[in-house]
Design a protein around this motif. Structure first.
Motif, PDB file in Angstrom:
ATOM      1  N   UNK A   1       0.918  -1.212  -0.026  1.00 11.75           N
ATOM      2  CA  UNK A   1       0.005  -0.091   0.049  1.00 11.75           C
ATOM      3  C   UNK A   1       0.763   1.084   0.248  1.00 11.75           C
ATOM      4  N   UNK A   2       0.255   2.202   0.369  1.00 17.44           N
ATOM      5  CA  UNK A   2       0.893   3.590   0.233  1.00 17.44           C
ATOM      6  C   UNK A   2       1.686   4.152   1.427  1.00 17.44           C
ATOM      7  N   UNK A   3       1.544   3.539   2.528  1.00 21.61           N
ATOM      8  CA  UNK A   3       2.189   4.067   3.663  1.00 21.61           C
ATOM      9  C   UNK A   3       3.314   3.409   4.116  1.00 21.61           C
ATOM     10  N   UNK A   4       4.626   4.053   4.125  1.00 20.52           N
ATOM     11  CA  UNK A   4       5.766   3.237   4.766  1.00 20.52           C
ATOM     12  C   UNK A   4       6.454   2.314   3.828  1.00 20.52           C
ATOM     13  N   UNK A   5       6.991   1.326   4.818  1.00 23.73           N
ATOM     14  CA  UNK A   5       7.851   0.466   3.921  1.00 23.73           C
ATOM     15  C   UNK A   5       7.210  -0.905   3.972  1.00 23.73           C
ATOM     16  N   UNK A   6       7.282  -1.648   2.690  1.00 27.48           N
ATOM     17  CA  UNK A   6       6.682  -3.306   2.629  1.00 27.48           C
ATOM     18  C   UNK A   6       7.171  -3.871   3.879  1.00 27.48           C
ATOM     19  N   UNK A   7       8.342  -3.730   4.608  1.00 32.22           N
ATOM     20  CA  UNK A   7       8.874  -4.399   5.595  1.00 32.22           C
ATOM     21  C   UNK A   7       7.913  -4.261   6.862  1.00 32.22           C
ATOM     22  N   UNK A   8       7.283  -3.378   7.074  1.00 34.01           N
ATOM     23  CA  UNK A   8       6.280  -3.403   8.054  1.00 34.01           C
ATOM     24  C   UNK A   8       5.390  -4.328   8.098  1.00 34.01           C
ATOM     25  N   UNK A   9       4.877  -4.979   7.028  1.00 40.45           N
ATOM     26  CA  UNK A   9       4.052  -5.938   6.902  1.00 40.45           C
ATOM     27  C   UNK A   9       4.567  -7.404   7.059  1.00 40.45           C
ATOM     28  N   UNK A  10       5.628  -7.584   7.809  1.00 45.78           N
ATOM     29  CA  UNK A  10       6.263  -8.777   8.145  1.00 45.78           C
ATOM     30  C   UNK A  10       5.367  -9.890   8.573  1.00 45.78           C
ATOM     31  N   UNK A  11       4.403  -9.502   9.356  1.00 45.17           N
ATOM     32  CA  UNK A  11       3.424 -10.422   9.960  1.00 45.17           C
ATOM     33  C   UNK A  11       2.740 -11.287   9.132  1.00 45.17           C
ATOM     34  N   UNK A  12       2.349 -10.486   7.730  1.00 46.96           N
ATOM     35  CA  UNK A  12       1.664 -11.192   6.856  1.00 46.96           C
ATOM     36  C   UNK A  12       2.457 -12.208   5.945  1.00 46.96           C
ATOM     37  N   UNK A  13       3.929 -12.082   5.848  1.00 47.07           N
ATOM     38  CA  UNK A  13       4.962 -12.698   5.078  1.00 47.07           C
ATOM     39  C   UNK A  13       5.015 -13.883   6.023  1.00 47.07           C
ATOM     40  N   UNK A  14       5.114 -13.700   7.436  1.00 43.94           N
ATOM     41  CA  UNK A  14       5.487 -14.819   8.178  1.00 43.94           C
ATOM     42  C   UNK A  14       4.400 -16.002   8.166  1.00 43.94           C
ATOM     43  N   UNK A  15       2.963 -15.463   7.963  1.00 43.37           N
ATOM     44  CA  UNK A  15       1.830 -16.216   7.846  1.00 43.37           C
ATOM     45  C   UNK A  15       1.941 -17.126   6.391  1.00 43.37           C
ATOM     46  N   UNK A  16       2.329 -16.210   5.444  1.00 45.69           N
ATOM     47  CA  UNK A  16       2.536 -16.794   3.923  1.00 45.69           C
ATOM     48  C   UNK A  16       3.429 -18.170   4.294  1.00 45.69           C
ATOM     49  N   UNK A  17       4.655 -18.028   4.833  1.00 44.47           N
ATOM     50  CA  UNK A  17       5.484 -18.781   4.989  1.00 44.47           C
ATOM     51  C   UNK A  17       5.003 -19.931   5.876  1.00 44.47           C
ATOM     52  N   UNK A  18       4.574 -19.540   6.953  1.00 43.82           N
ATOM     53  CA  UNK A  18       4.067 -20.674   7.761  1.00 43.82           C
ATOM     54  C   UNK A  18       3.148 -21.786   7.089  1.00 43.82           C
TER      55      UNK A  18
END
Length: 270
Positions: free
Chosen positions: A83-100
Motif C-alpha cells: 500500500x501507500x504508507x511506509x515500507x513493505x517491511x512493516x507488514x512482515x506479519x503477513x509474510x510470516x503467515x504466508x511462509x508458515x
C-alpha cells in the motif's frame, strides 16, 4: 450602484484567484499529497523469516529492494504489491503467515519508498511492478498476485500484461483519480492529476480469477470503489465485503482465510 458593482467584481476576482491558487498548489504538490512514503525499515533479522533473503531487483538502471522466500513444493509465490504508507517491511506479519502455510513471497518497496532509491511516479511504480513480477517468474514457481490499497494499481496492471494464476485486490480503488475526485469534488482533479492509476481500465484485460476484499467502514478508499470495480472483473471469483471493516484492519479480520483457499483453487486449476 457603481461601488456595489466594483465590490462584486472584486469579490469574484478574489474567488477566482483563490481557486486558481488552490488548483496550482495541488498540481505542483500532487505527489506529496498523493503518496506517504515515510516510515522505518524493519530488517529480516527482526522477523521470524529465517528462510527469506534480501533481494535487489534491477529496473531501469536502478534497483528496488525487497525480500524473497521460495515456496514449499506445490505452492505458489505471492507477488505482493504494498500500500501507500511506509515500507513493505512493516507488514512482515503477513509474510510470516504466508511462509508458515507453505507459500513463497516476494515483497518490496517501490522507488522512492523507504528501502528503494529514486523518486515516486506512476510510471516508476508500474515499471518496478513488472520488473519484480518478471524476476519472480524466473524462479519457476506458479505466481499469484496480491495488491493492497494503492498497490491495486500496479498489481492490476501487471495482471493485465503478464500471466499469473490469480489476482487478489485488498481495499482497491476504481482509479486513483476517482478517489481524488470524491475527496476534492470542487477541484478539476481529472484534468491536472498525473498519476491516475486507471484500474477500471486495466481490469478489463485481466484474465486471471479475481477476489476483491473491502470494508464498509473504509474512509480512505470508499467501499463502493471495490464494489464497482468487481462489476468490471471479467473472471469473477469473490467479492468479500467486511461489515465495519476499515482500510487497515482486513488482515486482523481474516483476509488470509479468504486468500489462502482462493490461491489454492487458482493454482489447482489447469
Amino acid at each position: 450602484m457603481k461601488l456595489l458593482s466594483r465590490l462584486v467584481i472584486g469579490l469574484v476576482v478574489l474567488i477566482v484567484l483563490a481557486y486558481a491558487a488552490a488548483v496550482g498548489y495541488m498540481y505542483f504538490n500532487q505527489r506529496a499529497l498523493q503518496y506517504d512514503p515515510q516510515g522505518p525499515i524493519t530488517t529480516l533479522a527482526e522477523t521470524t523469516l529465517s528462510g527469506a533473503e534480501n533481494v535487489a531487483i534491477p529496473v531501469d538502471g536502478s534497483v528496488v529492494n525487497g525480500w524473497y522466500q521460495a515456496p514449499a513444493p506445490g505452492k505458489p509465490i505471492i507477488v505482493y504489491y504494498k500500500g501507500n504508507s511506509g515500507s513493505f517491511s512493516a507488514e512482515h506479519e503477513r509474510y510470516q503467515q504466508f511462509v508458515a502455510d507453505g507459500f513463497g513471497f516476494v515483497a518490496f518497496d517501490y522507488r522512492g519508498f523507504p528501502a528503494s532509491p529514486g523518486s515516486i511516479s506512476q510510471q516508476g511504480i508500474l515499471d518496478d511492478a513488472v520488473a519484480v513480477f518478471d524476476w519472480a517468474a524466473q524462479k519457476g514457481f506458479p505466481l499469484v498476485i496480491w495488491g493492497r490499497s494503492i498497490g491495486s494499481g500496479p498489481s492490476t496492471y501487471v495482471a493485465s500484461v503478464r500471466d499469473a494464476k490469480a489476482l487478489l485486490l485488498e481495499t482497491p480503488f476504481l482509479s486513483a483519480v476517482t478517489v481524488a475526485g470524491e475527496r476534492y469534488p470542487y477541484l478539476p482533479v481529472a484534468l491536472v492529476m498525473q498519476d491516475q492509476f486507471p484500474v477500471n481500465q486495466w481490469i478489463l484485460d485481466v484474465a486471471e480469477p479475481v477476489l476483491i476484499a473491502h470494508g464498509t467502514a473504509d474512509t480512505v478508499i470508499e467501499v463502493t470503489n471495490g464494489e464497482r470495480l468487481y462489476q468490471l472483473v471479467p473472471n469473477k471469483d469473490e467479492l468479500w465485503i467486511v461489515p465495519g471493516g476499515n482500510h487497515g484492519d482486513l488482515w486482523a479480520r481474516g483476509i488470509w482465510r479468504q486468500a489462502e483457499p482462493f490461491f489454492e483453487r487458482a493454482v489447482a486449476t489447469p
